[in-house]
Scaffold this motif. Structure first.
Motif, PDB file in Angstrom:
ATOM      1  N   LYS A   1       0.835  -1.199   0.000  1.00  0.00           N
ATOM      2  CA  LYS A   1       0.000   0.000   0.000  1.00  0.00           C
ATOM      3  C   LYS A   1       0.874   1.254   0.000  1.00  0.00           C
ATOM      4  O   LYS A   1       0.617   2.202  -0.749  1.00  0.00           O
ATOM      5  CB  LYS A   1      -0.932   0.010   1.211  1.00  0.00           C
ATOM      6  N   ALA A   2       1.913   1.264   0.816  1.00  0.00           N
ATOM      7  CA  ALA A   2       2.814   2.421   0.882  1.00  0.00           C
ATOM      8  C   ALA A   2       3.520   2.641  -0.455  1.00  0.00           C
ATOM      9  O   ALA A   2       3.660   3.783  -0.916  1.00  0.00           O
ATOM     10  CB  ALA A   2       3.831   2.238   2.001  1.00  0.00           C
ATOM     11  N   VAL A   3       3.943   1.567  -1.106  1.00  0.00           N
ATOM     12  CA  VAL A   3       4.620   1.690  -2.401  1.00  0.00           C
ATOM     13  C   VAL A   3       3.659   2.216  -3.465  1.00  0.00           C
ATOM     14  O   VAL A   3       4.012   3.100  -4.246  1.00  0.00           O
ATOM     15  CB  VAL A   3       5.252   0.349  -2.828  1.00  0.00           C
ATOM     16  N   THR A   4       2.439   1.681  -3.510  1.00  0.00           N
ATOM     17  CA  THR A   4       1.490   2.154  -4.529  1.00  0.00           C
ATOM     18  C   THR A   4       1.168   3.635  -4.324  1.00  0.00           C
ATOM     19  O   THR A   4       1.066   4.388  -5.299  1.00  0.00           O
ATOM     20  CB  THR A   4       0.194   1.322  -4.544  1.00  0.00           C
ATOM     21  N   GLU A   5       1.045   4.061  -3.083  1.00  0.00           N
ATOM     22  CA  GLU A   5       0.788   5.480  -2.814  1.00  0.00           C
ATOM     23  C   GLU A   5       1.987   6.337  -3.201  1.00  0.00           C
ATOM     24  O   GLU A   5       1.826   7.426  -3.762  1.00  0.00           O
ATOM     25  CB  GLU A   5       0.414   5.677  -1.351  1.00  0.00           C
ATOM     26  N   ALA A   6       3.201   5.840  -2.956  1.00  0.00           N
ATOM     27  CA  ALA A   6       4.407   6.583  -3.332  1.00  0.00           C
ATOM     28  C   ALA A   6       4.545   6.674  -4.853  1.00  0.00           C
ATOM     29  O   ALA A   6       4.956   7.714  -5.384  1.00  0.00           O
ATOM     30  CB  ALA A   6       5.645   5.919  -2.725  1.00  0.00           C
ATOM     31  N   ILE A   7       4.184   5.613  -5.557  1.00  0.00           N
ATOM     32  CA  ILE A   7       4.230   5.646  -7.025  1.00  0.00           C
ATOM     33  C   ILE A   7       3.222   6.649  -7.560  1.00  0.00           C
ATOM     34  O   ILE A   7       3.533   7.437  -8.457  1.00  0.00           O
ATOM     35  CB  ILE A   7       3.987   4.239  -7.608  1.00  0.00           C
ATOM     36  N   ALA A   8       2.013   6.639  -7.017  1.00  0.00           N
ATOM     37  CA  ALA A   8       0.990   7.599  -7.455  1.00  0.00           C
ATOM     38  C   ALA A   8       1.476   9.027  -7.224  1.00  0.00           C
ATOM     39  O   ALA A   8       1.313   9.895  -8.094  1.00  0.00           O
ATOM     40  CB  ALA A   8      -0.325   7.349  -6.718  1.00  0.00           C
ATOM     41  N   GLU A   9       2.090   9.286  -6.091  1.00  0.00           N
ATOM     42  CA  GLU A   9       2.602  10.629  -5.792  1.00  0.00           C
ATOM     43  C   GLU A   9       3.739  11.006  -6.749  1.00  0.00           C
ATOM     44  O   GLU A   9       3.810  12.142  -7.222  1.00  0.00           O
ATOM     45  CB  GLU A   9       3.077  10.721  -4.342  1.00  0.00           C
ATOM     46  N   ALA A  10       4.620  10.059  -7.067  1.00  0.00           N
ATOM     47  CA  ALA A  10       5.708  10.332  -8.007  1.00  0.00           C
ATOM     48  C   ALA A  10       5.153  10.679  -9.388  1.00  0.00           C
ATOM     49  O   ALA A  10       5.651  11.590 -10.057  1.00  0.00           O
ATOM     50  CB  ALA A  10       6.646   9.134  -8.093  1.00  0.00           C
ATOM     51  N   ILE A  11       4.106   9.981  -9.806  1.00  0.00           N
ATOM     52  CA  ILE A  11       3.483  10.280 -11.103  1.00  0.00           C
ATOM     53  C   ILE A  11       2.836  11.656 -11.057  1.00  0.00           C
ATOM     54  O   ILE A  11       2.981  12.443 -11.995  1.00  0.00           O
ATOM     55  CB  ILE A  11       2.460   9.184 -11.485  1.00  0.00           C
ATOM     56  N   ARG A  12       2.127  11.974  -9.996  1.00  0.00           N
ATOM     57  CA  ARG A  12       1.505  13.305  -9.872  1.00  0.00           C
ATOM     58  C   ARG A  12       2.563  14.399  -9.967  1.00  0.00           C
ATOM     59  O   ARG A  12       2.383  15.382 -10.693  1.00  0.00           O
ATOM     60  CB  ARG A  12       0.767  13.437  -8.549  1.00  0.00           C
ATOM     61  N   GLN A  13       3.655  14.240  -9.242  1.00  0.00           N
ATOM     62  CA  GLN A  13       4.710  15.253  -9.263  1.00  0.00           C
ATOM     63  C   GLN A  13       5.343  15.364 -10.638  1.00  0.00           C
ATOM     64  O   GLN A  13       5.564  16.465 -11.138  1.00  0.00           O
ATOM     65  CB  GLN A  13       5.773  14.936  -8.213  1.00  0.00           C
ATOM     66  N   HIS A  14       5.627  14.242 -11.273  1.00  0.00           N
ATOM     67  CA  HIS A  14       6.240  14.263 -12.601  1.00  0.00           C
ATOM     68  C   HIS A  14       5.296  14.886 -13.612  1.00  0.00           C
ATOM     69  O   HIS A  14       5.713  15.693 -14.435  1.00  0.00           O
ATOM     70  CB  HIS A  14       6.632  12.851 -13.038  1.00  0.00           C
ATOM     71  N   HIS A  15       4.037  14.512 -13.549  1.00  0.00           N
ATOM     72  CA  HIS A  15       3.042  15.033 -14.486  1.00  0.00           C
ATOM     73  C   HIS A  15       2.887  16.539 -14.319  1.00  0.00           C
ATOM     74  O   HIS A  15       2.818  17.282 -15.295  1.00  0.00           O
ATOM     75  CB  HIS A  15       1.707  14.319 -14.272  1.00  0.00           C
ATOM     76  N   THR A  16       2.867  17.025 -13.083  1.00  0.00           N
ATOM     77  CA  THR A  16       2.741  18.467 -12.803  1.00  0.00           C
ATOM     78  C   THR A  16       3.975  19.204 -13.311  1.00  0.00           C
ATOM     79  O   THR A  16       3.864  20.249 -13.949  1.00  0.00           O
ATOM     80  CB  THR A  16       2.573  18.709 -11.297  1.00  0.00           C
ATOM     81  N   THR A  17       5.157  18.657 -13.078  1.00  0.00           N
ATOM     82  CA  THR A  17       6.401  19.282 -13.538  1.00  0.00           C
ATOM     83  C   THR A  17       6.440  19.332 -15.057  1.00  0.00           C
ATOM     84  O   THR A  17       6.833  20.330 -15.644  1.00  0.00           O
ATOM     85  CB  THR A  17       7.619  18.504 -12.999  1.00  0.00           C
ATOM     86  N   ALA A  18       6.037  18.255 -15.715  1.00  0.00           N
ATOM     87  CA  ALA A  18       6.029  18.201 -17.177  1.00  0.00           C
ATOM     88  C   ALA A  18       5.073  19.239 -17.756  1.00  0.00           C
ATOM     89  O   ALA A  18       5.351  19.835 -18.794  1.00  0.00           O
ATOM     90  CB  ALA A  18       5.665  16.802 -17.651  1.00  0.00           C
ATOM     91  N   ASP A  19       3.950  19.471 -17.097  1.00  0.00           N
ATOM     92  CA  ASP A  19       2.987  20.477 -17.573  1.00  0.00           C
ATOM     93  C   ASP A  19       3.544  21.891 -17.469  1.00  0.00           C
ATOM     94  O   ASP A  19       3.172  22.766 -18.248  1.00  0.00           O
ATOM     95  CB  ASP A  19       1.680  20.405 -16.763  1.00  0.00           C
ATOM     96  N   GLN A  20       4.434  22.122 -16.511  1.00  0.00           N
ATOM     97  CA  GLN A  20       4.966  23.461 -16.292  1.00  0.00           C
ATOM     98  C   GLN A  20       6.112  23.778 -17.246  1.00  0.00           C
ATOM     99  O   GLN A  20       6.500  24.932 -17.369  1.00  0.00           O
ATOM    100  CB  GLN A  20       5.438  23.616 -14.838  1.00  0.00           C
ATOM    101  N   GLU A  21       6.672  22.788 -17.897  1.00  0.00           N
ATOM    102  CA  GLU A  21       7.802  23.024 -18.802  1.00  0.00           C
ATOM    103  C   GLU A  21       7.361  23.408 -20.172  1.00  0.00           C
ATOM    104  O   GLU A  21       6.342  23.250 -20.652  1.00  0.00           O
ATOM    105  CB  GLU A  21       8.692  21.773 -18.869  1.00  0.00           C
TER     106      GLU A  21
END
Length: 95
Positions: A75-95
Motif C-alpha cells: 500500500k505504501a509503495v502504490t501510494e508513493a508511485i501515485a505521488e511520483a506520477i503526480r509530481q512528474h506530471h505536474t512538472t512536465a505540464d509546467q515546462e
C-alpha cells in the motif's frame, strides 16, 4: 504474488479519473496511461527493485522501490508511485 501489472492497477485506482492500467506479457510490467499525460511503466530491474519510468522523459527512471512483502508495504509503495506520477506530471505540464 504481486506483479508490476497488479501494482499498476492499484496505482491507477489511486490516481482515479481517467487513468488506466494495462499489463505487459505475463504481467512482467504494468503501463499507466491517461489522456494528455506521459505513459508510465513499472518493471522489475536486475536488482529486484520496482522501477517507475516515464516514456517521454529523457532521464528515464523517475523512482525505484525495494521489494515489499506485506500488505502495508505494498500500500505504501502504490501510494508513493501515485505521488511520483503526480509530481512528474505536474512538472512536465509546467515546462
Amino acid at each position: 504474488m504481486t506483479t508490476p501489472a497488479a501494482v499498476a492497477d492499484r496505482v491507477a485506482e489511486i490516481l482515479g479519473g481517467r487513468w488506466k492500467a494495462a499489463p505487459g506479457p505475463w504481467e512482467s510490467y504494468g503501463r499507466l496511461d491517461a489522456p494528455e499525460a506521459d505513459t508510465y511503466t513499472l518493471h522489475v530491474d536486475d536488482h529486484g527493485e520496482l522501477c517507475l519510468r516515464a516514456n517521454l522523459d529523457p532521464t528515464g527512471e523517475i523512482a525505484s522501490f525495494r521489494e515489499v512483502r506485506t500488505p502495508e508495504g505494498i500500500k505504501a509503495v502504490t501510494e508513493a508511485i501515485a505521488e511520483a506520477i503526480r509530481q512528474h506530471h505536474t512538472t512536465a505540464d509546467q515546462e
